[in-house]
Design an enzyme around this catalytic site. Structure first.
Site, PDB file in Angstrom:
ATOM      1  N   ASP A 456     -22.110 -18.415 -13.476  1.00 28.00           N
ATOM      2  CA  ASP A 456     -21.501 -17.125 -13.773  1.00 28.00           C
ATOM      3  C   ASP A 456     -20.710 -16.602 -12.575  1.00 28.00           C
ATOM      4  O   ASP A 456     -20.835 -17.107 -11.442  1.00 28.00           O
ATOM      5  CB  ASP A 456     -22.581 -16.123 -14.175  1.00 28.00           C
ATOM      6  CG  ASP A 456     -22.104 -15.102 -15.208  1.00 28.00           C
ATOM      7  OD1 ASP A 456     -20.884 -14.878 -15.302  1.00 28.00           O
ATOM      8  OD2 ASP A 456     -22.960 -14.521 -15.905  1.00 28.00           O
ATOM      9  N   ASP A 523     -19.071 -12.212 -23.481  1.00 28.49           N
ATOM     10  CA  ASP A 523     -20.388 -11.570 -23.563  1.00 28.49           C
ATOM     11  C   ASP A 523     -20.549 -10.802 -24.871  1.00 28.49           C
ATOM     12  O   ASP A 523     -21.643 -10.305 -25.171  1.00 28.49           O
ATOM     13  CB  ASP A 523     -20.584 -10.614 -22.384  1.00 28.49           C
ATOM     14  CG  ASP A 523     -20.884 -11.352 -21.087  1.00 28.49           C
ATOM     15  OD1 ASP A 523     -21.227 -12.547 -21.142  1.00 28.49           O
ATOM     16  OD2 ASP A 523     -20.766 -10.727 -20.013  1.00 28.49           O
TER      17      ASP A 523
END
Length: 720
Positions: A456, A523
């Site tokens: 990430d 997301d």
């Protein structure tokens, strides 16, 4: 394929782009035509200069759009020996600041072709600069281009920018690019080509939620129609891309890395190489361009040959790691057919929320007193792979690492940059920081037993200077360090597969795709929102790279409640997964999930190898997409009633890429279909035992009546 006239400015480029992977043999001819010269000119004298000027905008050639090379010599001596690399102090002129800002390059060596890569070299001895350009033909028909600039004289050359130029034909009057934000990535916007420059700058240290991509084409181009030219920058740092047209003869797309002040200063003998710039042409609209890129991606060694069905536990547990619950999730997942289990954020030192711990890459003994291996062993014992989340490029001020090494952050001056998500950026250009991160995460991986890593990157690179250079900008060097760290970890752990995530889809590009096997594209897990995010992400990466998960019934992001069938159908064409607390799912849900998972496993080889198609439909409330076999023998198509239609006419889904002379049967898939139609079943057509021609399916199509919003249906087309 594109067949513009040979006098059209884009003709040689599109001829090269649309050719097959053996096009390397024809590269000299193509580039010679591109340069406006006969192919034999490559072997002729330097002063005839067969170099393809159109790949670099040069002001000295009477061009007044933005130059492709922008920079200046700060001090030193020019070469006076005809370019052989030696200095002649008696004959040299002192070069003051501001010189060599308008070079005019001439070919210095005959062009060469090796392994489908054409390379030519040029020089401007007055400026003391050398330029090498490479053009590579890729499997699938795309090409990629890059420049290398070398300072061939004494003193320093400060580079401000170096772009690849791709010319456009005068019939390419419209272009498309993307805008986007967190949880709403890659939303298309259209513009008319006009005099002046449409400039996109991506300054956040990664491609971001839009990404450096432009598709120019004939007026009204869509998924299946129109001639298009797609250009994108293969780089995971700052980048720039522009459409530029003047009132004379110049029009094209310029693309390259966005350099911050002073990032690239070349001493004598030093070089800078641009990122690759991908160029794809299609006479079959956006899908033709996307399919070319997909074919290249499927030729990469990192391409996922089979994408496992994945459970990520983030939305199930967030930071609240409880071994017993995580084991229950694993057991339920294994029972319904999940093949990969990913433990997300929250496992390392101090990481009870997003305010602490980044940089402390060891397992938190307060939460995991025996380490992560017991969970990994349990997951693997159930027949699943074990995956782990990391964010190596970041650091929290509340961490042991920051308290010990506050100078390891990226900053432009003595002040600390504004925090984002309570974190700062770790300076990986610092060898000590680089080695620390590599050693720490390597120890965790080795001790735990890890099959998969989700990498990430949750903030932008603000004031991203390096303390090693007094705060001078270092985004370019940081991007290279990221690549180097990933490559080193890949070499150390060759059996691990890697996923790129950056607050969702903030780092998806054709540079990092050569190093990873999956992207977390957003997301946002709400299926309604995901439909359009995934639809446009597929313009640049093949569907099997796009992580798409079934969320919980009520979305954590939108609080919208959607049926399980709709959520599953939205994800199943891509890299299929689950993002849901399965301990809260009832037996009916689990049984239905198992049905979808079994169908995915039976069909993923086809879904992830055929041509991904997006249908142009007359009703904006309906989406249609699917996969068609390369030989046209088989197709799986999804109809999505996204919103309420304005009429009761229904819609015809015209299926491309079939064999028009063959006979086909159309049937529903063995999946939970989403709701009864608002007309009788017989109103669908042609479905059932009746055989119809490929020409009929391509020209007339499959009729689907108006359906209720937020529903889908999937059908197969099989050649008889």
């Amino acid at each position: 394929m594109l067949f513009p006239s040979a006098t059209s400015p884009q003709w040689p480029l599109t001829r090269l782009v649309m050719a097959d992977s053996s096009v390397g043999d024809d590269l000299p001819d193509v580039i010679a035509v591109f340069a406006g010269r006969d192919a034999g000119a490559f072997g002729q004298a330097v002063d005839q200069d067969p170099r393809p000027r159109t790949l670099l905008v040069e002001h000295a050639l009477n061009v007044f759009t933005r130059p492709g090379l922008r920079g200046q010599r700060m001090s030193g001596d020019i070469l006076t020996d005809g370019g052989n690399g030696s200095d002649d102090a008696d004959a040299s002129d002192d070069l003051k600041a501001g010189r060599a800002w308008s070079p005019r390059f001439k070919i210095s060596k005959p062009a060469t072709v090796s392994d489908d890569v054409l390379r030519y070299e040029a020089r401007d001895d007055d400026a003391g600069l050398a330029l090498a350009t490479e053009v590579e033909a890729l499997k699938g028909g795309s090409l990629r281009i890059r420049h290398t600039l070398t300072n061939a004289a004494s003193g320093l050359y400060m580079l401000e920018g170096l772009d690849v130029h791709v010319p456009l034909g005068d019939d390419m009057t419209e272009f498309l690019d993307f805008c986007g934000r967190h949880e709403r990535e890659r939303q298309p916007q259209r513009h008319q080509v006009a005099d002046g420059m449409w400039l996109r700058e991506f300054r956040k240290g990664k491609p971001g939620y839009a990404g450096p991509l432009i598709v120019a084409g004939t007026q009204g181009f869509d998924f299946r129609h129109g001639s298009v030219l797609m250009v994108q920058v293969s780089w995971s740092g700052n980048s720039t891309i522009a459409v530029d047209r003047d009132d004379e003869q110049s029009v094209g797309i310029n693309a390259g890395e966005l350099l911050l002040p002073g990032e690239i200063v070349l001493a004598k003998g030093e070089s800078y190489t641009t990122p690759w710039v991908m160029v794809t042409a299609s006479n079959e609209g956006l899908d033709g361009a996307a399919q070319s890129i997909h074919a290249w991606e499927r030729s990469l060694t990192t391409h996922p040959r089979t994408q496992p069905m994945t459970l990520n536990v983030w939305e199930a547990v967030t930071f609240h790691h409880d071994f017993s619950k995580l084991k229950r999730l694993a057991k339920i997942a294994a029972d319904i057919g999940v093949e990969r289990y990913v433990l997300d954020d929250g496992w390392f030192h101090l990481r009870r929320d997003d305010r602490a711990g980044l940089g402390d890459w060891w397992v938190d003994p307060d939460v995991w007193p025996d380490g992560l291996k017991p969970l990994s062993d349990y997951v693997r014992g159930l027949g699943m792979e074990f995956g782990l989340w990391i964010e190596l490029e970041m650091i929290n001020p509340n961490s042991d690492l920051y308290r010990k090494h506050p100078d390891w952050i990226m900053q432009a001056s003595n002040r600390t940059p504004i925090e984002q998500r309570h974190q700062l950026v770790l300076d990986l250009t610092n060898p000590q920081a680089f080695d620390y991160v590599f050693a720490g995460i390597s120890k965790v991986i080795s001790e735990t037993g890890v099959d998969y890593i989700k990498w990430d990157h949750n903030r932008f690179l603000l004031e991203a200077g390096s303390n090693l250079r007094g705060g001078a900008p270092a985004v370019h060097a940081q991007t290279e360090a990221f690549y180097r760290l990933l490559d080193k970890l890949r070499a150390a752990f060759p059996d691990i597969e890697w996923e790129s995530c950056a607050s969702g889809g903030g780092r998806i590009d054709t540079g990092i795709v050569e190093k990873v096997s999956r992207f977390w594209c957003s997301d946002m897990t709400d299926a309604m929102s995901r439909q359009k995010i995934q639809r446009w992400t597929a313009q640049t990466v093949a569907p099997e790279y796009i992580g798409a998960h079934i969320s919980q019934p009520c979305s954590q992001q939108t609080e919208r409640t959607l049926s399980l069938a709709f959520r599953a159908a939205t994800a199943v064409f891509f890299s299929f997964g689950i993002e849901w607390d399965l301990t809260q799912a009832n037996e009916t849900d689990l049984k239905e999930l198992a049905t979808w998972i079994a169908w995915y496993k039976d069909n993923r080889d086809f879904l992830h190898s055929g041509k991904f198609v997006r249908l142009d439909l007359a009703d904006s409330a309906v989406l249609g997409y699917g996969v068609v076999a390369d030989d046209g023998s088989h197709a799986i198509i999804e109809h999505v009633q996204y919103d309420e239609s304005r009429s009761n006419r229904g819609i015809y889904l015209r299926i491309p890429e079939l064999d028009e002379s063959a006979q086909y049967k159309v049937r529903w898939t063995a999946l939970p279909q989403l709701s009864a139609p608002l007309e009788s079943f017989d109103a669908y057509g042609p479905l059932g035992d009746v055989a119809v021609s490929g020409q009929y399916l391509m020209m007339v199509g499959v009729r689907i009546p108006r359906c209720r919003p937020e529903t889908e249906r999937i059908f197969e087309i099989v050649k008889q």
